[in-house]
Design a protein around this motif. Structure first.
Motif, short mmCIF file in Angstrom:
data_model
loop_
_atom_site.label_atom_id
_atom_site.label_comp_id
_atom_site.label_asym_id
_atom_site.label_seq_id
_atom_site.Cartn_x
_atom_site.Cartn_y
_atom_site.Cartn_z
N GLY A 135 64.28 21.87 7.42
CA GLY A 135 65.41 22.22 6.66
C GLY A 135 66.64 21.42 6.51
O GLY A 135 67.27 21.52 5.52
N GLU A 136 66.82 20.67 7.79
CA GLU A 136 68.00 19.73 7.73
C GLU A 136 67.69 18.45 6.52
O GLU A 136 68.66 18.42 5.61
N ARG A 137 66.46 18.04 6.28
CA ARG A 137 66.27 17.16 5.23
C ARG A 137 66.43 17.63 3.83
O ARG A 137 66.97 17.21 2.86
N GLN A 138 65.86 18.94 3.77
CA GLN A 138 65.97 19.67 2.37
C GLN A 138 67.55 19.91 2.10
O GLN A 138 68.02 19.72 1.03
N GLY A 139 68.33 20.31 3.09
CA GLY A 139 69.75 20.31 2.88
C GLY A 139 70.25 19.17 2.46
O GLY A 139 71.32 19.18 1.43
N PHE A 140 70.03 18.05 3.18
CA PHE A 140 70.72 16.71 2.80
C PHE A 140 70.17 16.49 1.31
O PHE A 140 71.32 16.18 0.73
#
Length: 77
Positions: A56-61
């Motif tokens: 989720g963090e990667r996609q959010g970035f």
């Protein structure tokens, strides 16, 4: 915060957000595909949750950078 407002009022309602949700869902499905949640240990579960958060963090970035690039292009136009 202005950036949060932009996200909530503009980006969250777009087709791009829907596509991002599908990408995250696909990655999470792959992560949990072979996991027997009835037999997983606490340590394994914690590890899986950390991996899920990283997805989720990667996609959010990535999504955030795209929004930033669009805002910059509009500001410079």
């Amino acid at each position: 915060m202005l950036i949060r407002d932009i996200y909530n009022k503009i980006f969250a309602e777009t087709k791009e957000m829907e596509r991002n949700d599908h990408e995250i869902s696909d990655e999470l499905s792959a992560l949990f595909r072979d996991v027997d949640l009835q037999k997983v240990t606490y340590e394994e579960f914690t590890n899986l949750m950390c991996q899920a958060c990283a997805i989720g963090e990667r996609q959010g970035f990535v999504s955030g950078f795209r929004v930033f690039a669009k805002i910059m292009c509009e500001a410079l136009a």
